[in-house]
Motif scaffolding. Structure first.
Motif, mmCIF file in Angstrom:
data_model
loop_
_atom_site.group_PDB
_atom_site.id
_atom_site.type_symbol
_atom_site.label_atom_id
_atom_site.label_comp_id
_atom_site.label_asym_id
_atom_site.label_seq_id
_atom_site.Cartn_x
_atom_site.Cartn_y
_atom_site.Cartn_z
ATOM 1 N N TYR A 1 -24.630 -67.123 9.823
ATOM 2 C CA TYR A 1 -24.317 -68.542 9.576
ATOM 3 C C TYR A 1 -25.492 -69.433 9.972
ATOM 4 N N VAL A 2 -26.106 -69.155 11.121
ATOM 5 C CA VAL A 2 -27.262 -69.949 11.564
ATOM 6 C C VAL A 2 -28.407 -69.827 10.564
ATOM 7 N N VAL A 3 -28.655 -68.604 10.075
ATOM 8 C CA VAL A 3 -29.731 -68.389 9.105
ATOM 9 C C VAL A 3 -29.455 -69.167 7.819
ATOM 10 N N PHE A 4 -28.242 -69.072 7.304
ATOM 11 C CA PHE A 4 -27.891 -69.800 6.075
ATOM 12 C C PHE A 4 -27.944 -71.305 6.292
ATOM 13 N N LEU A 5 -27.551 -71.752 7.487
ATOM 14 C CA LEU A 5 -27.565 -73.183 7.792
ATOM 15 C C LEU A 5 -28.995 -73.707 7.840
ATOM 16 N N VAL A 6 -29.906 -72.926 8.383
ATOM 17 C CA VAL A 6 -31.317 -73.332 8.456
ATOM 18 C C VAL A 6 -31.892 -73.522 7.054
ATOM 19 N N PHE A 7 -31.527 -72.635 6.128
ATOM 20 C CA PHE A 7 -32.043 -72.732 4.762
ATOM 21 C C PHE A 7 -31.211 -73.666 3.885
ATOM 22 N N GLY A 8 -30.114 -74.195 4.425
ATOM 23 C CA GLY A 8 -29.276 -75.107 3.644
ATOM 24 C C GLY A 8 -28.544 -74.431 2.506
ATOM 25 N N LEU A 9 -28.206 -73.169 2.656
ATOM 26 C CA LEU A 9 -27.527 -72.422 1.596
ATOM 27 C C LEU A 9 -26.101 -72.920 1.426
ATOM 28 N N TYR B 1 -37.086 -66.340 0.571
ATOM 29 C CA TYR B 1 -36.954 -66.514 2.015
ATOM 30 C C TYR B 1 -35.529 -66.212 2.485
ATOM 31 N N VAL B 2 -34.546 -66.711 1.734
ATOM 32 C CA VAL B 2 -33.143 -66.489 2.112
ATOM 33 C C VAL B 2 -32.807 -65.002 2.048
ATOM 34 N N VAL B 3 -33.195 -64.341 0.972
ATOM 35 C CA VAL B 3 -32.881 -62.918 0.807
ATOM 36 C C VAL B 3 -33.573 -62.095 1.889
ATOM 37 N N VAL B 4 -34.837 -62.389 2.165
ATOM 38 C CA VAL B 4 -35.569 -61.642 3.192
ATOM 39 C C VAL B 4 -34.931 -61.858 4.563
ATOM 40 N N ALA B 5 -34.565 -63.110 4.884
ATOM 41 C CA ALA B 5 -33.929 -63.394 6.170
ATOM 42 C C ALA B 5 -32.594 -62.666 6.291
ATOM 43 N N TYR B 6 -31.834 -62.655 5.199
ATOM 44 C CA TYR B 6 -30.547 -61.945 5.208
ATOM 45 C C TYR B 6 -30.747 -60.443 5.409
ATOM 46 N N LEU B 7 -31.732 -59.869 4.727
ATOM 47 C CA LEU B 7 -32.012 -58.435 4.880
ATOM 48 C C LEU B 7 -32.499 -58.113 6.292
ATOM 49 N N ILE B 8 -33.233 -59.040 6.915
ATOM 50 C CA ILE B 8 -33.668 -58.832 8.304
ATOM 51 C C ILE B 8 -32.462 -58.786 9.239
#
Length: 353
Positions: free
Chosen positions: A228-236, A280-287
């Protein structure tokens, strides 16, 4: 032939404990197979009681009585559930409605991008392959829309069952926590006095399943919050809904992570297209998924479940095919039970001695 069967019976079923255990196991499997749906609230209550029992034991070590510890843990858990339902459920519901409405648009955007790519690379992409892919996307979009509508309509009559769950699950869970010792003594009074094999199985199952359930709960919360924090940072878009799905996906090993990746990538592509933010979103999610599988899971389950990944996948497919969702949810505990039975099953020399 009869001599071989007679030899096997005398070798493996001449022990009273083995016979009683097999009868109990067959009876339990039959009950779950025929009445698993009816007993679902009881199963949920047992899982939650396992989850909270560790907290009750730790509070008791601080000097608080058993009943007081149960009341404290139970009331705290119910308040936490109430806060989650009152705050998160409305948000998740609104995002789910918007997501369902946007699904056809997502497939349209995906189709347009495929067409644009094909026009620029006509020498490597055939027109027939493009037409086949476009028709497939259109059919999938139509089928998904119809399924979502039928699912939402079919879920209306289940509101009554939701009320039953809300009342019955906490009630059963409270009494399981409060009267665990009495229930255990009553159940074991029906078993043979000599039950070394059953004790070994029960000890291994109690330790591993309790650790597994608590570990899964922690993993689900950590993965969901971090995602959730990762998606929130990218504004998804649909950050809360997607984070919830990612958190719940850890309940189904390997398969859940693969399945939930599809909506995450689809939403990111719908929002950003081929821009760098999509990557960026996909890479962050995969990380996040890689850290979950290579850091968090070994940290939480190094002592809880000692099963080969292939055994876990087979267990998910096998028990999921038999009991549906609950088979998938309990696949690893059931696989652990099979492993515990194999390890504790008495050999011929033990039976003879």
């Amino acid at each position: 032939m009869f001599k071989i069967v007679d030899t096997l019976i005398k070798r493996y079923f001449s022990n009273e404990e083995v016979v009683v255990f097999l009868l109990l196991l067959v009876g339990l499997v039959s009950v779950l197979a025929f009445w698993g749906g009816i007993l679902a609230p009881i199963l949920i209550a047992i899982v939650l009681a396992f989850l909270l029992q560790g907290l009750v034991d730790r509070i008791q070590l601080l000097g608080l009585g058993h009943v007081s510890s149960v009341f404290l843990v139970f009331s705290t858990f119910m308040m936490a559930c109430g806060v989650f339902v009152s705050v998160m459920v409305p948000i998740i519901w609104r995002q789910s409605v918007r997501f369902v409405q946007d699904v056809p648009r997502m497939f349209t955007v995906l189709r347009d991008e495929v067409l644009a790519f094909a026009e620029g690379h006509s020498e490597i992409v055939s027109q027939s392959a493009i037409d086949e892919l476009i028709n497939s996307l259109a059919n999938e979009s139509t089928n998904l829309g119809q399924w979502l509508v039928s699912f939402s309509l079919s879920s209306i009559p289940s509101l009554f069952s939701v009320v039953i769950y809300v009342v019955l699950v906490p009630l059963v869970m409270f009494f399981l926590l409060k009267d665990q010792e009495k229930i255990s003594k009553y159940l074991t009074s029906w078993l043979p006095k000599e039950r070394k094999m059953m004790r070994n199985i029960a000890h291994e199952m109690n330790e591993q399943i309790a650790n597994y359930i608590r570990g899964k709960f922690i993993e689900m919360v950590v993965v969901g919050v971090v995602t959730y924090v990762v998606f929130l940072v990218f504004g998804l878009k649909y950050a809360e809904l997607l984070a919830l799905l990612v958190g719940l996906s850890v309940l189904i090993p390997y398969i859940g992570a693969a399945a939930v990746t599809i909506p995450v990538v689809l939403v990111a592509f719908y929002q950003y297209g081929t821009q760098s933010e999509f990557i960026y979103v996909v890479v962050a999610y995969l990380i996040v998924q890689a850290l979950d599988g290579n850091v968090l899971v070994p940290l939480l389950f190094s002592e809880a479940v000692n099963l080969h990944p292939l055994a876990i996948i087979v267990a998910v497919l096998f028990f999921g095919g038999i009991w549906g969702f609950w088979g998938v949810f309990f696949a690893i505990p059931l696989a652990t039970l099979v492993k515990a039975i194999i390890n504790a099953w008495p050999s011929h020399e033990q039976l003879v001695s």
